[in-house]
Design a protein around this motif. Sequence first.
Motif, mmCIF file in Angstrom:
data_model
loop_
_atom_site.group_PDB
_atom_site.id
_atom_site.type_symbol
_atom_site.label_atom_id
_atom_site.label_comp_id
_atom_site.label_asym_id
_atom_site.label_seq_id
_atom_site.Cartn_x
_atom_site.Cartn_y
_atom_site.Cartn_z
ATOM 1 N N LEU A 91 44.819 44.004 44.207
ATOM 2 C CA LEU A 91 43.471 43.456 44.098
ATOM 3 C C LEU A 91 43.175 42.619 45.339
ATOM 4 O O LEU A 91 44.077 42.024 45.923
ATOM 5 N N GLU A 95 38.736 39.671 44.157
ATOM 6 C CA GLU A 95 38.991 40.229 42.827
ATOM 7 C C GLU A 95 40.034 39.408 42.072
ATOM 8 O O GLU A 95 39.918 39.213 40.864
ATOM 9 N N SER A 98 38.172 36.289 40.906
ATOM 10 C CA SER A 98 37.231 36.470 39.809
ATOM 11 C C SER A 98 37.957 36.840 38.530
ATOM 12 O O SER A 98 37.523 36.478 37.431
ATOM 13 N N LEU A 99 39.116 37.527 38.649
ATOM 14 C CA LEU A 99 39.925 37.805 37.455
ATOM 15 C C LEU A 99 40.340 36.499 36.785
ATOM 16 O O LEU A 99 40.137 36.300 35.586
ATOM 17 N N TYR A 100 40.910 35.603 37.580
ATOM 18 C CA TYR A 100 41.375 34.354 36.985
ATOM 19 C C TYR A 100 40.221 33.493 36.487
ATOM 20 O O TYR A 100 40.348 32.784 35.494
ATOM 21 N N ALA B 13 37.416 41.554 32.016
ATOM 22 C CA ALA B 13 38.095 41.242 33.278
ATOM 23 C C ALA B 13 39.469 41.902 33.330
ATOM 24 O O ALA B 13 39.866 42.452 34.359
ATOM 25 N N LEU B 20 41.037 48.887 38.510
ATOM 26 C CA LEU B 20 41.151 48.764 39.963
ATOM 27 C C LEU B 20 42.576 49.084 40.406
ATOM 28 O O LEU B 20 42.789 49.755 41.420
ATOM 29 N N ARG B 24 43.797 52.082 42.909
ATOM 30 C CA ARG B 24 44.397 51.792 44.218
ATOM 31 C C ARG B 24 45.863 52.157 44.301
ATOM 32 O O ARG B 24 46.403 52.299 45.384
ATOM 33 N N THR B 218 47.476 31.634 31.093
ATOM 34 C CA THR B 218 46.029 31.496 30.922
ATOM 35 C C THR B 218 45.706 31.505 29.431
ATOM 36 O O THR B 218 46.539 31.927 28.624
#
Lengths: 565, 376
Positions: A91, A95, A98-100, B13, B20, B24, B218
């Motif tokens: 990423l 990216e 913004s993910l976190y 997210a 992604l 990739r 998180t």
Amino acid sequence: MIHLHQLTKRFVKNGSPALDSISVEVLPGRITGLVGPDGAGKTTLLRILAGLLEPTQGTVSAFGRDVVRETLSVRRILGYMPQRFGLYEDLSVMENLSLYAELQGVPQSEQEKRFAGLLRFTGLEAFTSRLAKRLSGGMKQKLGLACALVKMPKLLLLDEPGVGVDPISRRELWRMVRELVTEEVIVIWSTAYLDEAELCDDVLLLNEGKMLFWGKPTELTSRLQNRVVQVRGIRGQERRSKLTELLREPDVMDGVLQGSALRLVLKEGASLPTLDSGTLSRVAPRFEDGFIEILGGMPKGESVLARQMRTVPETCDAVVAARNLCKRFGTFTAVHDNNFEIRRGEIFGLLGPNGAGKSTTFKMLCGLLRPTSGEGFIAGHNLLKSASKARSRLGYMAQKFSLYGDLTVKQNLSFFAGTYGLYFKRRHAAVNNMLEMFDMERYAATSAGLLPLGFKQRLSLACALMHEPDVLFLDEPTSGVDPLTRREFWGHINALVEKGVTVLVTTHFMDEAEYCDRISLIYHGETIAEGTPDALKQQVGTEEMPSPTLEDAFIELIRRSEVHR
Amino acid sequence: MNKTMTRLRQLRALMKKEILQVLRDPSSILIAFVLPLILLFIFGFGLSLDARHVKVAVVLEDRSPTAQSLYQAFASTDYMDALPAADRKSAENSMINGQSRAILVVPGDFTRQLSRQHRAKIQLLTDGAETNTATILENYVLGIVQKWLAHQARGQNMEIREVIVTKPRIYFNPELNTRSSLIPASIVLIMAIIGTLLTALVVAREWERGTMEAMLATPVRKSDMIFGKLFPYYILGIGSVTLCTLCGVFLFDVPFRGSVFALFLVSTLFLIVTLGQGYLISTITKNQFLASQIALLTAFVPNYMLSGALFEISSMPVAIRTITYLFPARYFLICMQTIFMAGDVWPLLLSNMFCMLLIAAVLFAATIIKTPKRLE
């Protein structure tokens, strides 16, 4: 505020604890350093604080929330940067951020402003679309920090953010974290670098799971006021034997080389040692001195290596030589026209920021990489033409423990003896000799992976010395070990050097660099400075900075070379 | 309301991140689309249980026109290649050397016996080392002889007495084309590997690279974490099933008599099981190499042996037959063969889908228990 009460963590039931009843109160508005060598329990403590591990005994709470029972609620105010930064390699910078941000629940309306601020703060503005895997070590570390900061945490846990990162990146990181500390924020910074402890407001010093010290770092150093002296004016060749001699004195607790000077720590109430040559001056104590005092001072007795090893014959002037060494990977020049010579019995240090070309130079001189042009010589053997002869004169100790963890100590030694062409009686003799010299007989049948850190270090060195090499290559040999182990290690190295062994070392560790006779500072593949540690320090000395440290010199010399580019 | 919004955004997210990464990092695409094609081609072209052009050494000790015409009957079929041999000895040698798989002897008194007694003997010697081919060949020879006899009888206006006549008719696959049943079976095996491998690798990768540690710190819930991980790979898996089915129908001319909806439904259930299995494996091993080994071992080997794709379950010993009930491929195979060759037979499909659902439920319970909220 963080409350730790009698916090104990055992990974194996009834085994030795990774953390042994730690009780502290950490206050907001300050940077708290979690300091200690590898295996001290730093990561375990941080993981418990992040709710990633459960304590075996004791309680832990952060801002009034019990971390074990109210994990989710603690995580909402938590910014955590694990040792490998926790970035997604595939990423991009943006990216990842913004993910976190989404995972932390940063409202969409605030994200743009927040990202802009963090990118400016970390200097990553120009790299927003670059994939994380293409970032340099220092940049990854900054992005990791930015990801941990994306929701303005009240509790910021940083697990060894400075490890493997050059002094410049480390300094920048400290500056950035300093800026973050406000009245409400708790920052816990874990590190194995003892010089970083002095930068913290409070320090929790851990060793093998036990808390050795808790308080302001100056509290620890003040105990050693007037007990630290520097000895100057000793002739270069004699300083190593002089140090050995002084360490024998009962009043001397600890001693290290500092360029051409010696730095000694005296026992409490001891009088100044008498010297037949050189001058004494008092210098400020450092955090490391305090740590060593708590550990009980340096163990007396010198390296047996000195007695046992053969003296390397004087064959040629330059035992290691690089002549116009170049290495290009595609269009990228990793090393450009590198020249140096290392004399017999000299310690030569390769220093430089990450990606400067140190490892590439190192690998070319080990014969692991073929230079694009130029030549390398080991003990007179050309690495291109007679690589295996050159390599047989070389001992190599890798940065990470790279022996076979499942084999016993004896089996490892025996294996390496075999790879160096020692068989039967000679192998047997070499193995026993090493076991005896490094005092490892009682561990002979222990799996290498289960050894205490200090013994792993000894075993690595022993394996590199099996064939009595003329030249020893060391790649960050003592990063992450406690100061006593480091001193013991350098004691061995000094003994070897006295016997005529030539040493090439790469390091990020300024204390290690101080042991070198000469240092070459590499930046962008080119040598930007070369000389003794003292000479390098002198080069950057100014009126504002009359006695710069080696780290100051490192940073200033690189800054100057940037200006010239 | 606000909480659900946050969770939905976290989920989005996570999925975005996963997509992604898939785009990739070519390894997922390779596993989902290239690996199935390779396997399908290997199974489709390489694996066939039909015996064709089996080499048979024919010893004609009787040189009469009748015996010659019998020889012609053997020589003109596709199922075997008749190789004339001078005598029994040389025919035997050719079998020992592996030049032929069987020997057919037409003895010297064949025509005499046939005209005198209306019955004659010929001898067939087959190679027991290849039991399958031997049995198939036996049936072929019988068939050809029967056909030849009938033909002879008609030519001479003779009547052959037949007491009981069986008139077989084969349902679903009248030509007995083994490919028609093998392709759906191959898709089952392929999906078992792909589904497990896809998730086994990616979760282990997160552990190895240390991103799992950051994720766990998180405020994301673990059920969301599992779902966010599985959904993108489920889409990939469905893409893979579609690709295999299209190849089967258009490249291998396998009939497709059921509906796309039924295919989608059974594939979904099967993928849930296999993706979950992969997730569980990588959660336990936390190491890509180990996870891929275990995934191959647990997904490929038992499904290959015990799903009934290649070996008939009903002929297995009871103990092993009982074990086959534990593997989802067994149920998926029945569904796929039904959908391809018979059509949407809902009672059958539903009962098998229920079994897969049961296995999925058990697996997910285990995954949720094993997925740590912490690092231990």
